[in-house]
Design a protein around this motif. Structure first.
Motif, PDB file in Angstrom:
ATOM      1  N   LYS A  90      -9.842   8.638 -53.662  1.00 46.05           N
ATOM      2  CA  LYS A  90      -8.598   9.182 -53.116  1.00 46.05           C
ATOM      3  C   LYS A  90      -7.787   8.087 -52.436  1.00 46.05           C
ATOM      4  O   LYS A  90      -6.560   7.999 -52.610  1.00 46.05           O
ATOM      5  CB  LYS A  90      -8.911  10.305 -52.115  1.00 46.05           C
ATOM      6  N   LYS A  93      -6.264   5.809 -55.033  1.00 49.28           N
ATOM      7  CA  LYS A  93      -5.099   6.419 -55.685  1.00 49.28           C
ATOM      8  C   LYS A  93      -3.863   6.286 -54.801  1.00 49.28           C
ATOM      9  O   LYS A  93      -2.764   5.979 -55.289  1.00 49.28           O
ATOM     10  CB  LYS A  93      -5.381   7.893 -55.979  1.00 49.28           C
ATOM     11  N   ASN A  94      -4.015   6.489 -53.500  1.00 39.27           N
ATOM     12  CA  ASN A  94      -2.891   6.312 -52.574  1.00 39.27           C
ATOM     13  C   ASN A  94      -2.445   4.852 -52.522  1.00 39.27           C
ATOM     14  O   ASN A  94      -1.249   4.554 -52.414  1.00 39.27           O
ATOM     15  CB  ASN A  94      -3.282   6.789 -51.169  1.00 39.27           C
ATOM     16  N   ARG A  96      -2.548   2.794 -54.976  1.00 42.22           N
ATOM     17  CA  ARG A  96      -1.820   2.502 -56.217  1.00 42.22           C
ATOM     18  C   ARG A  96      -0.314   2.775 -56.091  1.00 42.22           C
ATOM     19  O   ARG A  96       0.486   2.200 -56.825  1.00 42.22           O
ATOM     20  CB  ARG A  96      -2.381   3.348 -57.364  1.00 42.22           C
ATOM     21  N   LYS A  97       0.067   3.686 -55.180  1.00 40.63           N
ATOM     22  CA  LYS A  97       1.494   3.924 -54.946  1.00 40.63           C
ATOM     23  C   LYS A  97       2.142   2.715 -54.273  1.00 40.63           C
ATOM     24  O   LYS A  97       3.320   2.433 -54.477  1.00 40.63           O
ATOM     25  CB  LYS A  97       1.688   5.144 -54.041  1.00 40.63           C
ATOM     26  N   GLN A 100       1.401  -2.405 -57.283  1.00 39.05           N
ATOM     27  CA  GLN A 100       1.446  -2.271 -58.739  1.00 39.05           C
ATOM     28  C   GLN A 100       1.409  -3.644 -59.399  1.00 39.05           C
ATOM     29  O   GLN A 100       1.616  -4.674 -58.749  1.00 39.05           O
ATOM     30  CB  GLN A 100       2.713  -1.534 -59.163  1.00 39.05           C
ATOM     31  N   PRO A 123       3.423   8.162 -64.460  1.00 39.58           N
ATOM     32  CA  PRO A 123       2.866   7.850 -63.137  1.00 39.58           C
ATOM     33  C   PRO A 123       3.378   8.770 -62.025  1.00 39.58           C
ATOM     34  O   PRO A 123       2.649   9.052 -61.068  1.00 39.58           O
ATOM     35  CB  PRO A 123       3.292   6.398 -62.902  1.00 39.58           C
ATOM     36  N   HIS A 127       0.799  11.231 -59.766  1.00 39.21           N
ATOM     37  CA  HIS A 127       0.753  11.164 -58.302  1.00 39.21           C
ATOM     38  C   HIS A 127       1.342  12.403 -57.630  1.00 39.21           C
ATOM     39  O   HIS A 127       1.709  12.365 -56.459  1.00 39.21           O
ATOM     40  CB  HIS A 127       1.433   9.888 -57.813  1.00 39.21           C
ATOM     41  N   LEU A 176       6.995   4.130 -58.715  1.00 35.92           N
ATOM     42  CA  LEU A 176       6.352   4.779 -57.562  1.00 35.92           C
ATOM     43  C   LEU A 176       6.808   4.182 -56.234  1.00 35.92           C
ATOM     44  O   LEU A 176       6.241   4.488 -55.183  1.00 35.92           O
ATOM     45  CB  LEU A 176       4.826   4.667 -57.680  1.00 35.92           C
TER      46      LEU A 176
END
Length: 325
Positions: A90, A93-94, A96-97, A100, A123, A127, A176
């Motif tokens: 989790k 994933k956060n 990745r915002k 990049q 993407p 998200h 993103l």
């Protein structure tokens, strides 16, 4: 009074050794490794473009992927004081915002089965955004920033030139709204005339979107134009780091001096190129102590016996070489 710089990324003792198949080692029960990173320490400050240069195979791309945890390396990588290798799924994933990557080859980094609209939409949906009006608003904003058109959204990657594909890849990386970009040789696969357009675009986007960029390249001319600071890499080590102008005006490491001497320039009063002896050694069996001693014109006995420490030349200039002890 000079404004205090804020560290966005802090890399500490980063190592990455890839296991490889060996015809003889396998029989003897010994594992062999490609030693891509050997205890790299590096800071990236918020709002800067840090250029990372070195010959092919020195570990530049491995470092870029490790920073974003696209590969798992040993060591610590702090992003805003949080250790990225400790992130659960989790948290990753956060992350990745916020961070990049723009890949080297725009021909292989885009799914040929998806239109540009779908490439940019994916993407956003992954998200958590499902509202079509918000999705479209984000897509239209980013295509205008990257020099694409609304008509381009209906087309597939194979219908574009290399430069246009790289604009699509940049748009996808920015969709993103990240704070940090790793650009891995983003112009090396493009024609020289197109390279200039993409480099100018990245510089404009950095200012407009307040980005921090790790720009990886083997082209010192490009890096000099684009970067605030430059780190020079050799066989998995950072051997010198300084502000761009300072590095070019006062290079300290013999490897940096050789790289800069090879950069073509119409302003050079004399063409004195430093020719290094031999080829870059294999990262499978790098030289002991100073890894550059096999090619260095100034190598002495200590270079064969002891690894050099990093020496401070100025507040922004560091070099890893026995010449400055």
């Amino acid at each position: 009074m000079q404004k205090q710089k804020t560290k966005l990324v802090e890399i500490k003792c980063l190592k990455m050794h890839y296991p490889i198949q060996s015809d003889f080692g396998g029989w003897l029960g010994e594992k062999e490794y490609i030693k891509a990173l050997n205890g790299v320490n590096l800071d990236i400050y918020k709002g800067e473009i840090l250029g990372l240069v070195g010959e092919s195979g020195c570990g530049k791309s491995t470092l870029g992927k490790a920073v974003l945890r696209l590969i798992n390396a040993e060591g610590r990588i702090f992003y805003e004081n949080e250790n990225i290798p400790d992130f659960n799924q989790k948290e990753l994933k956060n992350f990745r915002k916020k961070a990049q990557m723009i890949f080297q080859n725009p021909y292989s980094s885009l799914d040929p089965r998806m239109t540009v609209y779908k490439l940019l939409r994916e993407p956003i949906v992954v998200h958590g955004t499902r509202d079509k009006s918000i999705i479209n608003q984000k897509i239209y904003r980013i295509i205008h920033l990257t020099g694409l058109t609304e008509e381009d959204l209906k087309r597939y990657p194979h219908e574009f030139s290399g430069g246009q594909r790289q604009r699509i890849a940049i748009a996808r990386a920015l969709i993103l709204e990240p704070e940090f970009l790793v650009a891995d040789e983003p112009v090396s696969a493009l024609d020289v005339s197109i390279q200039a357009q993409i480099i100018t675009l990245l510089k404009e986007l950095k200012e407009k979107l307040d980005l921090t960029i790790l720009f990886i390249s083997h082209d010192l001319g490009v890096v000099k134009y684009l970067s605030d600071r430059i780190a020079v890499m050799y066989l998995g080590d950072i051997v010198e780091i300084a502000k761009s102008d300072e590095l070019f005006n006062n290079p300290k490491h013999p490897y940096t001096q050789a790289l800069i001497s090879a950069v073509p320039s119409i302003h050079k009063t004399e063409t004195k190129t430093i020719n290094l002896k031999g080829d870059i050694p294999s990262p499978k069996k790098p030289p002991c102590a100073c890894k550059f001693h096999t090619r260095c014109p100034y190598a002495s006995e200590i270079c064969l016996q002891k690894e050099p420490e990093t020496i401070k030349i100025s507040d922004s200039h560091y070099v890893k070489c026995h010449l400055y002890f």
